[in-house]
Enzyme design. Structure first.
Site, short mmCIF file in Angstrom:
data_model
loop_
_atom_site.label_atom_id
_atom_site.label_comp_id
_atom_site.label_asym_id
_atom_site.label_seq_id
_atom_site.Cartn_x
_atom_site.Cartn_y
_atom_site.Cartn_z
N HIS A 28 -4.11 -69.44 11.85
CA HIS A 28 -4.38 -69.25 13.27
C HIS A 28 -5.18 -67.97 13.50
CE1 HIS A 28 -0.75 -72.01 14.44
NE2 HIS A 28 -1.74 -72.65 13.85
N TYR B 17 3.24 -71.34 7.28
CA TYR B 17 2.07 -72.17 6.99
C TYR B 17 1.66 -72.04 5.52
CZ TYR B 17 1.05 -73.63 11.79
OH TYR B 17 1.11 -74.20 13.03
N ASN C 57 -3.61 -76.73 7.37
CA ASN C 57 -3.89 -78.00 8.04
C ASN C 57 -4.81 -78.88 7.18
OD1 ASN C 57 -2.37 -77.37 10.32
ND2 ASN C 57 -4.10 -76.42 11.37
#
Length: 808
Positions: free
Chosen positions: A270, A279, A220
């Site tokens: 996560h 990811y 992210n």
């Protein structure tokens, strides 16, 4: 008479530069100056366009011609259905503010808004790319600009409160918007650029990267830095570019908990989910793009920590790539995506297509690597391209023109294709192991306090309950590469995943909670390896059940020996260990034999095979049951839909045939056991010969306290000490995983402390040893002579500690 050659089309960069010049009122042919600071941003914008759209390809040659034509067709369809109205740009994507409605509706609306921007991005790419049939089309340009204005005025502008999924507002939407701005920059005008920059500044303020925490970490954070960097390019802001570059630095260092890259090659997102295949690909791809964009500029990424990213290609990604696919055990909830409802092209996701995306990332990252790294990676990429017969990389539907152009360039280079490596890798920080031998590869997925059984969320991966309960994946070099790609996940019995031990107690969709919160309260998960062979162990506690079991795997040259002991349950339900659940395809009829006797091939067959010593599935593998065992077998044609396991996926039904082989431990078992040997790619003759060779395998122990095997012909001994004790010639003072490989006059002793509590392990091997020739710092030699005595002080990350000794 020969036809004259076609006129050579100008490059897209030439067209984009020309468009910029014309927009400024200069006549065509006027060179774009490079003397003042503003032109640095022009150069970066054009470089970004090249990264997005590709260079050096021939638009009318395949696979580009087909890709570009399909892009044009998709764009034409989207343009024809665009109908700006209050609360939507496309009728099927309402994004009206759902403040009075439920959270689920709020997420849907924010997702629809993101999809609306991504559709406009498709239109912009069709406008900018050659050969789409819409290249430079004025009507399309007007439609894109009108769509941008509509979405800005109604939904994505400075001062607007956000709703639904944070990701939509801070990553999904601004990435699409800024890509469009880069491609159509000359047509936007100063007012639009200012409005778009203000909107991005509102939803993605500098504060989102002020601290490395929350949603601003790992992949992210890389995505957020991409937004900030492009905001700097489009808005001509040196400050934003510097912020984006500097905010990448916290991503680089190895972590010891939570999200990020670990020194052992693990990638976690996560907090609890192994995610190199999803990811991780996003993080690698984003970093590769930013490194390439900023290279040679005043904002080049020069932090020495970037070497961790470069090292990750070999340590964290390549180990999970096999013949072009990326192993599903590190793809989290992405395994459930299949064909998405929102995908108007009907494209699917699977392990091969996710693998292709990682391969494309490696190809791009090579631009920012050393010469030695680039040479090595080009060879790896070329090898993956050559071997993916199931889903050819160079025509992959998962890749765009730019990615394919970069891969074609490597494939046509002088690089020598690298072969698949051979060896064993443990990833203790994410409870995973990978074993590679000539002709096949296997991967193991486990769970602990640190790593979840499975991740579900956003309605995805609703029945992945047992994927962390010892699921043993395997693939052959030239067979079985579509095992998990060919609609495996919506059709397999989710309670009978290969390698797992599980209670048949019914579980609800999403059982245990979302986002990886379901984790067993156990510490003993880990193993030992010498780099060639491996030992792994899992203290299994069942998801939402009373099931307990000790499971061990011993990874050898042509086989994996699998033991289970202490199997206990009180759910009032049966407990099973699944030896195999092989996807045979839509109509596959593969011969299955037990002790040489052919079994029926029709779906619906099932049997209890008593006293079975070996079984064989033609074209796949052999299975040996030391000493004989009672196993169950069945053939099924199973029908399911991706929407069964993912609420956002297609509801179309698919059917696949399965051959399943399992141990039935009965209802509420006490101290049940199992033992079997998996031989990937073995023939029936090889399997029967192994079963007949009583000297090949010695099962040293198979209880709730200790499990171990010896294979004298390989000089191999592997033991999992669940408790302190003695097994054969080896004693351990504390829980440990031990692997010993003996050769001519020497042996390698490998020890892991899987509890990760730092407590010392005293190991005694009752074998004459004359000296210790090398060891790592955690190994202390107590004595040699008639026996070897070592004290190991293990670290807290499950590392393997080694000593090489000279045997007497």
């Amino acid at each position: 008479m020969d036809s004259p050659p076609p006129a050579r089309l100008p490059s897209r960069r030439t067209l984009l530069r020309a468009a910029a010049v014309l927009a400024a009122g200069a006549p065509l042919g006027t060179p774009v100056p490079h003397a003042h600071a503003a032109d640095t941003y022009d150069a970066l914008r054009l470089a970004w366009c090249d990264l997005l759209l590709g260079t050096g390809f021939t638009p009318d040659a395949e696979p580009y011609a087909g890709k570009l034509a399909a892009l044009g067709s998709t764009a034409a369809g989207l343009r024809s259905t665009m109908a700006p109205a209050a609360g939507s740009l496309w009728p099927d994507l309402p994004y009206a503010d759902p403040e009075p409605d439920t959270d689920a509706e709020s997420y849907t609306y924010s997702g629809n808004l993101t999809t609306s921007f991504h559709r406009l991005r498709v239109l912009a790419e069709a406008y900018a790319q050659p050969g789409t049939g819409l290249t430079g089309d004025p009507a399309l340009r007007s439609g894109i600009l009108g769509g941008l204005d509509h979405l800005h005025d109604q939904a994505y502008h400075a001062g607007r409160p956000r709703y639904g999924n944070w990701y939509s507002w801070q990553i999904g939407i601004p990435q699409a918007l800024l890509d469009i701005d880069a491609l159509l920059y000359a047509d936007l005008g100063a007012a639009r650029v200012a409005d778009h920059c203000a909107a991005v500044d509102h939803f993605v303020p500098d504060s989102v990267v002020a601290a490395y925490t929350g949603t601003s970490i790992g992949a992210n954070r890389v995505d957020l830095c991409r937004v900030l960097a492009l905001r700097g390019v489009i808005g001509r802001s040196a400050g934003k570019l510097a912020l984006a570059r500097d905010a990448l630095s916290p991503v680089f260092p190895y972590v010891t908990s939570g999200d990020g890259l670990y020194a052992d090659g693990s990638f976690v997102q996560h907090t609890y989910v192994p995610y190199a295949g999803s990811y991780g690909q996003v993080a690698l791809g984003g970093l590769a793009l930013l490194f390439a964009l900023l290279k040679g500029s005043a904002w080049e990424v020069t932090d020495s920590g970037r070497q961790v990213v470069l090292d990750s290609v070999d340590k964290a990604y390549a180990p999970f790539l096999f013949n072009g696919l990326v192993m599903d055990g590190v793809a989290g909830r992405a395994i459930s995506r299949g064909v998405q409802k929102a995908d108007t092209r009907g494209l699917r996701q699977d392990d091969h297509l996710r693998g292709h995306a990682i391969i494309a990332c490696v190809a791009l990252l090579a631009r920012s690597a050393s010469a030695a790294e680039k040479t090595r990676w080009d060879a790896m990429v070329k090898g993956w391209i050559a071997r993916d017969y199931f889903s050819p990389v160079l025509t992959s539907p998962a890749l765009g023109v730019a990615q394919l152009a970069r891969l074609h360039a490597i494939d046509s280079s002088s690089a020598t294709p690298a072969a698949e490596p051979v060896g064993h890798r443990l990833f203790p920080c994410m409870d995973r192991a990978v074993h590679r031998r000539p002709g096949w590869a296997a991967a193991l997925s486990m769970a602990s306090r640190r790593i979840t059984y499975y991740e579900n969320g956003n309605g995805e991966n609703l029945r992945g309950w047992h994927t962390g309960s010892g699921m043993l994946y395997w693939w052959g070099e030239d067979f079985g590469n579509g095992q998990y790609s060919d609609d495996f996940w919506p059709t397999v019995d989710p309670g009978r995943l290969p390698g797992t031990t599980a209670s048949r107690k019914p579980l609800a969709d999403g059982e245990g909670g979302a986002w990886g919160v379901a984790r067993p309260d156990v510490r003993w998960v880990g193993g030992a390896t010498d780099g060639t062979f491996g030992v792994a162990g899992q203290y299994l506690r069942g998801l939402s059940s009373t099931l307990m079991a000790k499971k061990s795997w011993f990874f050898l040259d042509d086989a994996v020996v699998c033991l289970g002991g202490g199997i206990h349950g009180r759910d009032g339900a049966g407990v099973e260990t699944v030896v195999e659940n092989r996807n045979l395809g839509a109509a596959g009829v593969h011969a299955f034999t037990a002790d040489g006797s052919a079994q029926p091939t029709a779906p619906g067959w099932s049997a209890t095979l008593t006293g079975t010593r070996w079984a064989h599935l033609a074209g796949h593998a052999g299975y040996v049951f030391p000493g004989g065992a009672t196993v169950r077998a069945s053939r099924q044609a199973r029908t399911g839909a991706w929407s069964d396991i993912n609420r956002g996926a297609s509801a179309a039904s698919v059917t696949r045939r399965y051959l399943t082989l399992w141990f039935d431990h009965g209802t509420d078992p006490t101290s049940a056991t199992y033992a079997y040997v998996l031989m990937p790619g073995a023939t029936a003759h090889q399997t029967s010969a192994r079963a007949a060779d009583a000297s090949w395998l010695d099962v040293l122990a198979n209880t709730a306290g200790h499990q171990g095997v010896a294979v004298p012909s390989l000089g191999f001994t592997g033991i999992n000490f669940w408790l302190a004790g003695t097994v054969g010639a080896i004693s351990a003072s504390a829980p440990a995983s031990v692997l010993i490989r003996e050769g001519a006059g020497s042996a390698t002793v490998c020890v892991c402390g899987p509890l990760r509590d730092g407590a010392a392990i005293d190991l005694v091997w009752n074998r004459p040893v004359s000296s210790v020739t090398s060891k790592d710092p955690a190994v202390h030699v107590v004595s040699t002579g008639s026996a070897l005595s070592l004290r190991i002080t293990p670290g807290r990350l499950g590392a393997v500690h080694k000593a090489v000794v000279r045997t007497a």
